[in-house]
Write an enzyme that holds these catalytic residues in place. Structure first.
Site: not given
Length: 416
Positions: A22, A135, A143-144, A185, A222, A267, A294, A319, A347-349, A370
């Site tokens: 994403s 994700h 998403q999160e 993740e 998020d 987020e 983000d 990031k 981080h990243r996915s 994160k």
């Protein structure tokens, strides 16, 4: 993508650059080959060729300890505003690899190379324990859903509380007959009844693990709203196919904050192109919760400055591969701090087992990190590195949880 930088002294440093599923449209470009016959077009042979060819020729004999000059040389060499020619993955690999090589040459940990201090802040982690959106292959649009151990006395105890909650959540999902397979993740990715059910599951899991929601463990969200923003409205394609105006989305988040005071930060609650909506969101909710940008900021100082000028958000996600060099990332953090914005390193996915962001978060004192759930090796590697750093620093380590709880959860609890 992996890059190793070698110094004349014989020291070396290896960086592994992650990838995002994403992504914000204004991010620095991650150069992929596009050859569908190799890795479905995701190969990085061109980026590798740039590293071992043009980049290596340009930096050979360069003083690696001058991080700013090195990074500026890389930026000039690329010559584009978004690192599209050489690739941010190639450039960042060299930038981080050089930092690691110098730290190894000096026999010091990476966090101390980035910033030599008497005391360091160990971040409170945000563990993504329920996945949706891009994700996960399920019916949750957002998403999160994260657990954040704000009430712990130190990182080790905070991580323990979060891990116990993660396994409590697994038991809760099993009890309800839901799948316990995990997403990108490491969070669980079951098909649920609604976008709101994850909140109910998390509060139940926290409680059953023996902790107090919003006091010991908070919740962070998020939604990655850019992913379901279409023609000026937000479309919940994965769940009920409903449509919502920006103002209606702001009202929804306000209702969630009223119903769930355990929410610690939000987020990307709105899309990267919805600047008017972000202004309304910030005006209405910015005094009671962290509003983390983000996709809208993409760790870019110029875009962040616009956000500051227009009153957008009060926090920024950091990031390194969104901007492409260590120096630019540090400049973005400095700008955020000067203007009262909190920083959340992420981080990243498509993460690797590289632990740079653990050291980087400690060095910058960002206080929040994160890096995924309490499973999958590429996530756990960062947590293990933070455990090592906290143990190594001893009394020189200060866990960020209590201060952040006092600033955000304490205020929310008081207002509610």
């Amino acid at each position: 993508m992996q890059v190793t930088v070698h110094l004349d002294s014989g020291a070396s440093g290896t960086a592994k650059v992650p990838s995002g599923a994403s992504t914000g449209k204004r991010e620095a470009v991650e150069l992929r080959d596009g050859d569908k016959k190799r890795f479905n077009g995701k190969g990085v042979q061109n980026a590798v060729a740039h590293v071992v060819g043009e980049i290596q020729n340009a930096v050979k004999g360069f003083d690696a300890s001058n991080q700013v000059a090195l990074d500026e040389q890389l930026i000039r060499l690329d010559g584009t505003p978004n690192k599209a020619r050489l690739g941010a993955n190639a450039i960042l690999g060299v930038s981080i690899g050089a930092a690691k090589a110098v730290a190894n040459e000096r026999h010091i940990p990476l966090y101390r190379y980035f910033s030599d201090q008497r005391e360091y802040v160990i971040p409170v982690p945000g563990l993504n324990v329920l996945n949706g959106g891009k994700h996960a292959d399920n019916n949750v649009d957002f998403q999160e859903f994260m657990v954040v151990p704000v009430g712990a006395p130190n990182f080790a105890e905070g991580l323990r509380a979060a891990a116990e909650t993660f396994h409590s959540l697994k038991d809760e999902l099993k009890r309800k007959g839901y799948s316990t397979s995990v997403g990108d993740e490491g969070g669980f990715a079951p098909a649920l009844r609604s976008n709101e059910e994850p909140m109910e599951l998390l509060i139940s899991a926290i409680t059953k693990a023996g902790y107090k929601p919003g006091e010991d463990i908070a919740i962070a969200l998020d939604p990655a709203a850019s992913e379901f923003f279409e023609n000026g409205v937000y479309v919940f394609d994965k769940s009920d196919h409903s449509k919502h105006t920006p103002s209606e989305m702001v009202s929804q988040w306000e209702q969630w904050l009223n119903k769930y005071p355990e929410i610690y930060f939000l987020e990307d609650g709105l899309a990267e192109d919805d600047w008017a909506g972000w202004r309304e969101l910030t005006k209405r909710l910015g005094g009671r919760v962290q509003l983390v940008g983000d996709d809208i900021f993409v760790t870019n100082p110029e875009i962040l400055q616009r956000g500051i000028n227009e009153g957008i958000a009060n926090s920024i996600l950091i990031k390194l591969n969104q901007i492409g060099t260590v120096t630019e990332t540090l400049r973005c953090i400095e700008l955020a701090r000067k203007n009262g914005y909190n920083c959340v390193v992420s981080h990243r996915s498509g993460e690797t087992d590289d632990t740079t962001i653990a050291d980087f978060t400690v060095a910058t004192g960002a206080g929040q990190l994160k890096t995924g759930s309490a499973c999958r090796g590429e996530r756990v590697a960062k947590y293990n590195r933070l455990l090592e750093i906290e143990a190594e620093l001893g009394r020189s380590a200060k866990y960020a949880g209590r201060d952040l709880y006092a600033k955000w959860m304490g205020e929310v609890a008081h207002k509610s």
